[in-house]
Write a protein that holds these residues in place. Structure first.
Motif, PDB file in Angstrom:
ATOM      1  N   MET A   1       0.663  70.243  35.252  1.00 23.13           N
ATOM      2  CA  MET A   1       1.111  69.418  34.122  1.00 23.13           C
ATOM      3  C   MET A   1       1.054  70.214  32.826  1.00 23.13           C
ATOM      4  SD  MET A   1       2.428  66.448  33.426  1.00 23.13           S
ATOM      5  CE  MET A   1       2.004  65.278  34.707  1.00 23.13           C
ATOM      6  N   GLN A   2       0.031  71.060  32.656  1.00 17.39           N
ATOM      7  CA  GLN A   2      -0.066  71.891  31.453  1.00 17.39           C
ATOM      8  C   GLN A   2       1.145  72.809  31.352  1.00 17.39           C
ATOM      9  OE1 GLN A   2      -2.448  71.756  28.857  1.00 17.39           O
ATOM     10  NE2 GLN A   2      -0.828  73.006  27.937  1.00 17.39           N
ATOM     11  N   LYS A   3       1.602  73.332  32.479  1.00 19.58           N
ATOM     12  CA  LYS A   3       2.803  74.169  32.481  1.00 19.58           C
ATOM     13  C   LYS A   3       4.020  73.358  32.039  1.00 19.58           C
ATOM     14  CE  LYS A   3       1.437  77.607  35.979  1.00 19.58           C
ATOM     15  NZ  LYS A   3       0.028  77.577  35.733  1.00 19.58           N
ATOM     16  N   SER A   4       4.057  72.072  32.424  1.00 20.07           N
ATOM     17  CA  SER A   4       5.178  71.224  31.971  1.00 20.07           C
ATOM     18  C   SER A   4       5.098  70.991  30.466  1.00 20.07           C
ATOM     19  CB  SER A   4       5.224  69.901  32.745  1.00 20.07           C
ATOM     20  OG  SER A   4       4.345  68.935  32.219  1.00 20.07           O
ATOM     21  N   PHE A   5       3.878  70.889  29.907  1.00 18.13           N
ATOM     22  CA  PHE A   5       3.724  70.749  28.449  1.00 18.13           C
ATOM     23  C   PHE A   5       4.269  71.993  27.747  1.00 18.13           C
ATOM     24  CE2 PHE A   5      -0.578  68.285  28.916  1.00 18.13           C
ATOM     25  CZ  PHE A   5       0.081  67.184  29.425  1.00 18.13           C
ATOM     26  N   ASP A   6       3.848  73.146  28.251  1.00 17.95           N
ATOM     27  CA  ASP A   6       4.220  74.409  27.605  1.00 17.95           C
ATOM     28  C   ASP A   6       5.730  74.615  27.602  1.00 17.95           C
ATOM     29  OD1 ASP A   6       1.490  74.819  27.285  1.00 17.95           O
ATOM     30  OD2 ASP A   6       1.327  76.213  28.967  1.00 17.95           O
TER      31      ASP A   6
ATOM     32  N   PHE B   1      14.954  80.310  45.373  1.00 19.76           N
ATOM     33  CA  PHE B   1      14.037  80.181  46.509  1.00 19.76           C
ATOM     34  C   PHE B   1      14.647  79.247  47.551  1.00 19.76           C
ATOM     35  CE2 PHE B   1      11.514  81.009  42.687  1.00 19.76           C
ATOM     36  CZ  PHE B   1      10.824  82.154  43.071  1.00 19.76           C
ATOM     37  N   PRO B   2      15.846  79.539  48.034  1.00 20.94           N
ATOM     38  CA  PRO B   2      16.505  78.633  48.973  1.00 20.94           C
ATOM     39  C   PRO B   2      15.675  78.424  50.235  1.00 20.94           C
ATOM     40  CG  PRO B   2      17.606  80.766  48.950  1.00 20.94           C
ATOM     41  CD  PRO B   2      16.587  80.781  47.847  1.00 20.94           C
ATOM     42  N   GLY B   3      15.595  77.178  50.645  1.00 21.98           N
ATOM     43  CA  GLY B   3      14.873  76.849  51.863  1.00 21.98           C
ATOM     44  C   GLY B   3      13.370  76.709  51.701  1.00 21.98           C
ATOM     45  N   ILE B   4      12.830  77.011  50.524  1.00 24.05           N
ATOM     46  CA  ILE B   4      11.387  76.864  50.281  1.00 24.05           C
ATOM     47  C   ILE B   4      11.146  75.447  49.758  1.00 24.05           C
ATOM     48  CG2 ILE B   4       9.358  77.714  49.042  1.00 24.05           C
ATOM     49  CD1 ILE B   4      10.585  79.782  50.954  1.00 24.05           C
ATOM     50  N   PRO B   5      10.383  74.639  50.495  1.00 21.56           N
ATOM     51  CA  PRO B   5      10.157  73.254  50.073  1.00 21.56           C
ATOM     52  C   PRO B   5       9.439  73.143  48.726  1.00 21.56           C
ATOM     53  CG  PRO B   5       9.594  73.519  52.386  1.00 21.56           C
ATOM     54  CD  PRO B   5       9.811  74.902  51.826  1.00 21.56           C
ATOM     55  N   ILE B   6       9.798  72.102  47.999  1.00 21.37           N
ATOM     56  CA  ILE B   6       9.108  71.724  46.761  1.00 21.37           C
ATOM     57  C   ILE B   6       7.998  70.762  47.172  1.00 21.37           C
ATOM     58  CG2 ILE B   6       9.329  70.577  44.530  1.00 21.37           C
ATOM     59  CD1 ILE B   6      12.407  71.324  44.767  1.00 21.37           C
ATOM     60  N   ILE B   7       6.769  71.073  46.791  1.00 20.90           N
ATOM     61  CA  ILE B   7       5.619  70.269  47.193  1.00 20.90           C
ATOM     62  C   ILE B   7       5.268  69.225  46.130  1.00 20.90           C
ATOM     63  CG2 ILE B   7       3.177  70.358  47.873  1.00 20.90           C
ATOM     64  CD1 ILE B   7       5.158  71.708  49.822  1.00 20.90           C
ATOM     65  N   LYS B   8       5.194  69.675  44.885  1.00 20.45           N
ATOM     66  CA  LYS B   8       4.780  68.804  43.777  1.00 20.45           C
ATOM     67  C   LYS B   8       5.648  69.071  42.562  1.00 20.45           C
ATOM     68  CE  LYS B   8      -0.059  69.244  45.230  1.00 20.45           C
ATOM     69  NZ  LYS B   8      -0.429  68.011  45.827  1.00 20.45           N
ATOM     70  N   MET B   9       5.780  68.034  41.744  1.00 15.13           N
ATOM     71  CA  MET B   9       6.558  68.133  40.523  1.00 15.13           C
ATOM     72  C   MET B   9       5.769  67.424  39.414  1.00 15.13           C
ATOM     73  SD  MET B   9      10.393  66.586  39.923  1.00 15.13           S
ATOM     74  CE  MET B   9      11.203  67.843  40.873  1.00 15.13           C
ATOM     75  N   ALA B  10       5.569  68.113  38.284  1.00 23.31           N
ATOM     76  CA  ALA B  10       4.897  67.523  37.117  1.00 23.31           C
ATOM     77  C   ALA B  10       5.909  67.440  35.981  1.00 23.31           C
ATOM     78  CB  ALA B  10       3.697  68.367  36.702  1.00 23.31           C
ATOM     79  N   LEU B  11       6.023  66.254  35.393  1.00 20.76           N
ATOM     80  CA  LEU B  11       6.995  66.003  34.325  1.00 20.76           C
ATOM     81  C   LEU B  11       6.284  65.435  33.111  1.00 20.76           C
ATOM     82  CD1 LEU B  11       9.532  64.074  36.576  1.00 20.76           C
ATOM     83  CD2 LEU B  11       9.539  66.522  36.069  1.00 20.76           C
ATOM     84  N   SER B  12       6.653  65.943  31.949  1.00 23.52           N
ATOM     85  CA  SER B  12       6.108  65.386  30.711  1.00 23.52           C
ATOM     86  C   SER B  12       7.219  65.258  29.682  1.00 23.52           C
ATOM     87  CB  SER B  12       4.973  66.258  30.166  1.00 23.52           C
ATOM     88  OG  SER B  12       5.447  67.541  29.824  1.00 23.52           O
TER      89      SER B  12
END
Length: 160
Positions: free
Chosen positions: A27-32, A86-97
Motif C-alpha cells: 500500500m505504501q508503494k501505491s501511495f508513493d 510479465f506475460p503469464g505471471i499471475p497477479i497475487i495482490k493489488m493495493a489501490l489508494s
C-alpha cells in the motif's frame, strides 16, 4: 419470475496500520506512485501496486488527458504493464489508494467499472483470485478476496 440475490464478502480494516506488514509495504508503494499521477483536470490521484507471483511489484498511476476518454486509470496502467512485461505471471495482490487535491478523501475508493472488467480478464485467465485492497488517502481499508466480489456478473469470453 424468480428473484436471485448476489452477496459479496469484504473485510474492512480500520486503518492502514491494522494491515498485515506485507500489505502495508504494498500500500505504501501505491501511495508513493499515486503522488506522481498526472491528474491536472480532476485533481484526483490514484496509485496501484501489484504483487506478482514471481515477487515483482508493478506500479501504475492515473494519466489524464485534455481529451478525457484518452486518459487511463492507475489500475489499468499497472495491470497492462504487468501483462506486457510479465506475460503469464499471475497477479497475487493489488493495493489501490486514492487522494483528492480538493478535499481529504477518507472513503475507501474501489476500482471503476472499466478497471473491474480489465482486472476480471486477468483473474479469469490466470484461474487464481486477485486479492484487492483499496482505500482513500487515510481511513479504512477494504479487502476483497477476489475481483468477483466487486463484479459478480462478469462479462467474459464465454459470451463471445
Amino acid at each position: 419470475m424468480k428473484e436471485i440475490q448476489i452477496k459479496s464478502t469484504l473485510q474492512v480494516y480500520d486503518s492502514f496500520e491494522e494491515l498485515p506488514e506485507d500489505i502495508q509495504d504494498l500500500m505504501q508503494k501505491s501511495f508513493d506512485i499515486r503522488d506522481k499521477a498526472y491528474a491536472p483536470y480532476s485533481e484526483f490521484l490514484v496509485g496501484a501496486a501489484l504483487l506478482l507471483e514471481n515477487g515483482e511489484v508493478v506500479l501504475g498511476n492515473n494519466q489524464e488527458n485534455a481529451c478525457y476518454p484518452s486518459g487511463l486509470c492507475a489500475e489499468r496502467v499497472a495491470i497492462f504493464y504487468a501483462g506486457a512485461n510479465f506475460p503469464g505471471i499471475p497477479i497475487i495482490k493489488m493495493a489501490l489508494s486514492a487522494k483528492s487535491l480538493k478535499h481529504q478523501l477518507i472513503t475507501p475508493t474501489p476500482p471503476c467499472g472499466a478497471c473491474r472488467q480489465s482486472i476480471a480478464e486477468y483473474e479469469l485467465n490466470q484461474k487464481k483470485p486477485i486479492e484487492i485492497f483499496f482505500m482513500g488517502e487515510t481511513g479504512k481499508v477494504v479487502k476483497s478476496y477476489s475481483l468477483a466480489n466487486l463484479l459478480p456478473l462478469i462479462f467474459d469470453n464465454s459470451y463471445l
